[in-house]
Design a protein around this motif. Structure first.
Motif, PDB file in Angstrom:
ATOM      1  N   GLU A 137       0.414  -0.812  -0.148  1.00  0.00           N
ATOM      2  CA  GLU A 137      -0.019   0.015   0.128  1.00  0.00           C
ATOM      3  C   GLU A 137       0.703   0.982  -0.014  1.00  0.00           C
ATOM      4  OE1 GLU A 137      -3.519  -0.140  -0.422  1.00  0.00           O
ATOM      5  OE2 GLU A 137      -3.418  -1.782  -0.540  1.00  0.00           O
ATOM      6  N   ARG A 138       1.676   1.627  -1.299  1.00  0.00           N
ATOM      7  CA  ARG A 138       2.354   2.788  -1.283  1.00  0.00           C
ATOM      8  C   ARG A 138       2.010   3.143  -2.338  1.00  0.00           C
ATOM      9  NH1 ARG A 138       8.543  -0.453   0.080  1.00  0.00           N
ATOM     10  NH2 ARG A 138       7.774  -1.249   2.462  1.00  0.00           N
ATOM     11  N   HIS A 139       2.446   4.603  -2.286  1.00  0.00           N
ATOM     12  CA  HIS A 139       2.649   5.376  -3.623  1.00  0.00           C
ATOM     13  C   HIS A 139       3.096   5.956  -3.996  1.00  0.00           C
ATOM     14  CE1 HIS A 139       0.550   8.426  -6.739  1.00  0.00           C
ATOM     15  NE2 HIS A 139       1.415   9.569  -5.896  1.00  0.00           N
ATOM     16  N   VAL A 140       3.778   5.829  -5.287  1.00  0.00           N
ATOM     17  CA  VAL A 140       5.027   5.745  -6.271  1.00  0.00           C
ATOM     18  C   VAL A 140       4.946   6.747  -7.383  1.00  0.00           C
ATOM     19  CG1 VAL A 140       6.604   4.685  -8.635  1.00  0.00           C
ATOM     20  CG2 VAL A 140       5.393   3.220  -6.955  1.00  0.00           C
ATOM     21  N   ASP A 141       6.134   7.754  -6.665  1.00  0.00           N
ATOM     22  CA  ASP A 141       6.615   8.686  -6.989  1.00  0.00           C
ATOM     23  C   ASP A 141       7.150   9.286  -8.337  1.00  0.00           C
ATOM     24  OD1 ASP A 141       5.440  10.306  -4.667  1.00  0.00           O
ATOM     25  OD2 ASP A 141       7.255   9.414  -3.380  1.00  0.00           O
ATOM     26  N   ARG A 142       8.147   8.043  -8.985  1.00  0.00           N
ATOM     27  CA  ARG A 142       9.365   8.371  -9.549  1.00  0.00           C
ATOM     28  C   ARG A 142       9.706   6.942 -10.272  1.00  0.00           C
ATOM     29  NH1 ARG A 142      12.106  10.757  -5.915  1.00  0.00           N
ATOM     30  NH2 ARG A 142      14.000  10.912  -5.674  1.00  0.00           N
ATOM     31  N   ALA A 177       6.328  -2.189 -13.832  1.00  0.00           N
ATOM     32  CA  ALA A 177       5.121  -1.819 -15.529  1.00  0.00           C
ATOM     33  C   ALA A 177       4.252  -1.256 -14.621  1.00  0.00           C
ATOM     34  CB  ALA A 177       4.434  -3.032 -14.962  1.00  0.00           C
ATOM     35  N   LEU A 178       3.701  -0.123 -15.442  1.00  0.00           N
ATOM     36  CA  LEU A 178       3.096   0.675 -15.359  1.00  0.00           C
ATOM     37  C   LEU A 178       1.875   0.827 -15.728  1.00  0.00           C
ATOM     38  CD1 LEU A 178       2.023   3.510 -13.703  1.00  0.00           C
ATOM     39  CD2 LEU A 178       2.430   4.563 -16.456  1.00  0.00           C
ATOM     40  N   ALA A 179       1.339  -0.406 -14.809  1.00  0.00           N
ATOM     41  CA  ALA A 179      -0.365   0.210 -14.999  1.00  0.00           C
ATOM     42  C   ALA A 179      -1.734   0.955 -14.186  1.00  0.00           C
ATOM     43  CB  ALA A 179      -0.292  -1.565 -14.230  1.00  0.00           C
ATOM     44  N   GLY A 180      -1.786   2.324 -14.467  1.00  0.00           N
ATOM     45  CA  GLY A 180      -2.059   3.512 -12.955  1.00  0.00           C
ATOM     46  C   GLY A 180      -2.823   3.212 -14.026  1.00  0.00           C
ATOM     47  N   GLY A 181      -3.791   2.904 -15.041  1.00  0.00           N
ATOM     48  CA  GLY A 181      -5.329   3.421 -15.462  1.00  0.00           C
ATOM     49  C   GLY A 181      -4.658   4.423 -16.270  1.00  0.00           C
ATOM     50  N   ALA A 182      -5.747   5.388 -16.512  1.00  0.00           N
ATOM     51  CA  ALA A 182      -5.797   6.991 -17.722  1.00  0.00           C
ATOM     52  C   ALA A 182      -5.288   7.904 -17.203  1.00  0.00           C
ATOM     53  CB  ALA A 182      -6.610   6.495 -18.456  1.00  0.00           C
ATOM     54  N   ASP A 188       7.133  11.439 -17.565  1.00  0.00           N
ATOM     55  CA  ASP A 188       8.834  11.508 -17.717  1.00  0.00           C
ATOM     56  C   ASP A 188       9.461  10.466 -16.262  1.00  0.00           C
ATOM     57  OD1 ASP A 188       8.956  12.253 -20.634  1.00  0.00           O
ATOM     58  OD2 ASP A 188       9.926  14.029 -19.438  1.00  0.00           O
ATOM     59  N   ASN A 189       8.847  10.625 -15.383  1.00  0.00           N
ATOM     60  CA  ASN A 189       8.625  10.010 -13.903  1.00  0.00           C
ATOM     61  C   ASN A 189       8.317   8.702 -13.892  1.00  0.00           C
ATOM     62  OD1 ASN A 189       9.219  12.465 -12.583  1.00  0.00           O
ATOM     63  ND2 ASN A 189       7.132  12.540 -11.547  1.00  0.00           N
ATOM     64  N   PHE A 190       7.966   8.280 -15.403  1.00  0.00           N
ATOM     65  CA  PHE A 190       8.563   6.600 -15.660  1.00  0.00           C
ATOM     66  C   PHE A 190       9.655   6.146 -16.629  1.00  0.00           C
ATOM     67  CE2 PHE A 190       6.375   3.281 -17.904  1.00  0.00           C
ATOM     68  CZ  PHE A 190       6.574   2.037 -16.512  1.00  0.00           C
ATOM     69  N   PHE A 191       9.486   7.226 -17.543  1.00  0.00           N
ATOM     70  CA  PHE A 191      10.672   7.179 -18.104  1.00  0.00           C
ATOM     71  C   PHE A 191      11.118   8.431 -18.978  1.00  0.00           C
ATOM     72  CE2 PHE A 191       9.019   3.708 -21.033  1.00  0.00           C
ATOM     73  CZ  PHE A 191       8.470   4.369 -21.974  1.00  0.00           C
ATOM     74  N   PRO A 192      12.272   8.944 -18.861  1.00  0.00           N
ATOM     75  CA  PRO A 192      11.694  10.380 -20.550  1.00  0.00           C
ATOM     76  C   PRO A 192      12.046   9.125 -21.570  1.00  0.00           C
ATOM     77  CG  PRO A 192      14.580   9.782 -19.053  1.00  0.00           C
ATOM     78  CD  PRO A 192      13.490   8.234 -18.751  1.00  0.00           C
ATOM     79  N   ALA A 293      10.572   0.739 -22.572  1.00  0.00           N
ATOM     80  CA  ALA A 293      11.946   1.304 -21.988  1.00  0.00           C
ATOM     81  C   ALA A 293      12.382   0.127 -21.579  1.00  0.00           C
ATOM     82  CB  ALA A 293      12.764   2.597 -21.235  1.00  0.00           C
ATOM     83  N   PRO A 294      13.552  -0.384 -21.837  1.00  0.00           N
ATOM     84  CA  PRO A 294      14.339  -1.202 -21.776  1.00  0.00           C
ATOM     85  C   PRO A 294      13.945  -1.886 -20.019  1.00  0.00           C
ATOM     86  CG  PRO A 294      15.910   0.372 -22.022  1.00  0.00           C
ATOM     87  CD  PRO A 294      15.206   0.885 -22.129  1.00  0.00           C
ATOM     88  N   GLY A 295      13.554  -2.878 -19.894  1.00  0.00           N
ATOM     89  CA  GLY A 295      12.797  -3.738 -18.525  1.00  0.00           C
ATOM     90  C   GLY A 295      11.489  -2.601 -18.485  1.00  0.00           C
TER      91      GLY A 295
END
Length: 579
Positions: A137-142, A177-182, A188-192, A293-295
């Motif tokens: 139960e944590r919120h990811v910042d980047r 993997a980003l599965a955060g919805g729409a 760019d905090n996921f990848f540039p 992006a890679p991975g």
């Protein structure tokens, strides 16, 4: 931990987002990894899930098959509420697209329990947890790419080059993997250079009735362009409530409320509903551009989708294809792009693009839109492996719908050039009820005072604390006049007045607008919206009665504080604004 560009036993994978896509990807990764003899360490960051509206879920046969393949136990009670089909409505025209028997299940426990999406998510999360996934139960910042230093401990060097920053801490992974919805995404905090699916604003709500209205074979409805700012209004009935979703480039909560009142007026909703929950959201509106992006990889609504995509089949399909792509070569950007985007999502992304473009053409098609759905459903098109149609149906496909609705839109545009637009007149217009007045004000004291004043003259008064039922009441029981406050809970009185004046059933209703906002621009807006008069609060009782009884004339004395307005386009000169 890694072999070339592939994940191996012990590889650590983070999934950002604990909704349907996040839980589905975790289950699919572990299922496919185990089939290859791999044991993965999968962590799901599920913080930040807080939808007040609790949307239901629509399960198609294919969606149920995908859930079962991931090890999900489908509760028998989920099949208790089945849709008979979807009705398309536009400019008074209607067409029903029937679903096959057992085709569309509406899963929902609201308001007594969870909404359907939460129920499906829990079933998926249970299946993923049973295979070894851990939910945090944590919120990811980047997400940062930070290869370990050569002199770092072996445990750090083997933990992966990607660092997930969440609530002040950080953990290393081999893939993310980003599965955060729409909704608001990481960018760019996921990848540039990350470019997810474009999105469209939407507003969702829950409507509740005083008593349960469980139907044996309910029908969902899509109302095309009920308002200039609303491209579509989707109404999905549940056992004890109705889920409403309005979408459009500039849609607001007030637009949804006004569209709901219009739907109630036209018999699409039952009288007496209560707006129990409402919030803004966003819907995917086409395919994303840069998803890997890679991975790193984006799945579900973050990757593609469109507003007519009802159901979960496409989201679950992206989860299974993302899992295979990550296992086949996910640490290499080129291999991941080829396996996931070009080979895995090609057809799904084409559908997303076609569905998004079809939304714009539906508005142009006008009254031809419902028949365009029927024509598209009859077209023979090649259906891919996921078999996706629009609105949760097996047909029409988004590509077939785009072709049919584009042709309908062109025909409608040409027809409008050749003939004058004639507004359809209702077959039966209820007769005006003498001495019946409606008072709409969310201030209880003001509402009671006006009610007492009008009733003292022998009039019948219906007072509304909630403006949502007004349209339905006016259409079924026309009053002599409406006394309407400007500042209301859901929709301002000026928009209410304007909406009343735009429909044949309510156009001739007299409206007197009142407000404590006694400003020239507010008075002018009220009169432009079609109000007969504008009165400042506190309302002068004698002045109000003179207006309502028609004894006020433009030659009234200066003590009446009334100014005549210029004649309207119809030649009327009987509207007045109070100073």
């Amino acid at each position: 931990m890694i072999l070339g560009n592939r994940l191996t036993s012990g590889s650590r994978v983070a999934v950002v987002g604990g909704g349907i896509a996040g839980a589905g990807l975790a289950a699919s990764l572990l299922f496919n990894g185990r089939a290859r003899g791999l044991t993965l360490d999968v962590r799901v960051y599920s913080g930040g899930l807080s939808e007040r509206t609790a949307p239901p879920a629509v399960l198609t046969p294919e969606c149920r098959s995908r859930l079962a393949a991931l090890g999900c136990r489908i509760p028998t009670e989920w099949r208790a509420h089945e849709l008979r089909g979807v009705e398309i409505i536009s400019e008074g025209r209607r067409e029903l697209l029937p679903s096959s028997p057992g085709g569309l299940w509406v899963v929902d426990g609201w308001p007594q329990g969870q909404g359907g999406l939460a129920q499906v998510r829990d079933v998926l999360a249970t299946a993923a947890s049973a295979q070894g996934a851990r939910f945090l139960e944590r919120h990811v910042d980047r997400v940062e790419r930070q290869p370990a230093a050569p002199d770092a401990p072996a445990s750090v060097r083997g933990a992966g080059p990607l660092v997930v920053r969440a609530q002040g801490g950080g953990e290393r992974f081999h893939a993310v993997a980003l599965a955060g919805g729409a909704g608001p995404l990481m960018g760019d905090n996921f990848f540039p250079g990350f470019r997810p699916a474009p999105t469209m604003p939407a507003v969702q709500a829950r409507l509740r009735h005083a008593s349960s209205r469980l139907e044996i074979a309910p029908v969902a409805r899509l109302w095309v362009a009920p308002l200039p700012t609303v491209d579509g209004l989707f109404l999905l009935p549940g056992a004890d409530s109705v889920y409403a979703l309005a979408f459009g480039p500039a849609v607001t909560p007030a637009d949804l409320c006004q569209a709901l009142m219009m739907a109630s007026r036209d018999g699409l909703l039952e009288e007496g509903f209560e707006l129990a929950a409402l919030e803004t959201t966003r819907l995917p509106y086409g395919p994303g551009r840069t998803l890997v992006a890679p991975g790193q990889i984006a799945v579900g609504p973050a990757a593609f989708g469109h507003p007519l995509q009802v159901g979960l089949s496409e989201t679950l399909a992206s989860c299974s294809r993302a899992a295979v792509a990550l296992l086949d070569g996910g640490l290499d950007a080129g291999a991941l792009e080829r396996r996931y985007v070009r080979e895995g999502l090609c057809e799904l992304m084409e559908d997303a693009s076609a569905g998004a473009r079809a939304v714009g053409w539906l508005r142009r098609a006008g009254k031809r839109a419902p028949s365009a759905f029927v024509a598209a459903k009859g077209r023979r098109t090649s259906v891919g492996i996921h078999g996706g149609g629009v609105l949760g149906l097996s047909a029409p496909t988004p590509l077939a719908l785009l072709g049919a609705v584009r042709w309908a839109g062109l025909r409608e545009t040409m027809s409008n050039w050749l003939r004058m637009s004639l507004e359809p007149v209702p077959l039966a217009i209820p007769e005006l009820e003498p001495d019946l007045y409606y008072v709409v004000d969310d201030d209880a004291d003001a509402r009671e005072a006006l009610t007492a004043l009008l009733e003292s003259t022998g009039a019948k008064v219906v007072a509304f604390a909630d403006e949502l039922a007004l349209f339905c009441a006016v259409a079924r029981r026309p009053p002599t006049a409406i006394v309407l406050d400007v500042v209301l809970h859901w929709v301002d009185g000026l928009r209410l007045c304007e909406g009343l004046k735009q429909h044949p059933l309510t156009r001739n209703t007299r409206v007197v607008v009142m407000s404590g906002l006694n400003r020239p621009h507010v008075r002018q807006r009220a009169l432009d919206a079609g109000a007969e008069a504008f009165l400042p609060k506190p309302v002068d009782p004698e002045l109000l009665m003179r207006i309502l009884t028609g004894r006020l004339t433009s030659s009234g004395g200066s003590n009446e504080r009334i100014a005549p307005l210029p004649p309207s386009e119809t030649g009327e000169s009987d509207r007045y604004a109070a100073y």
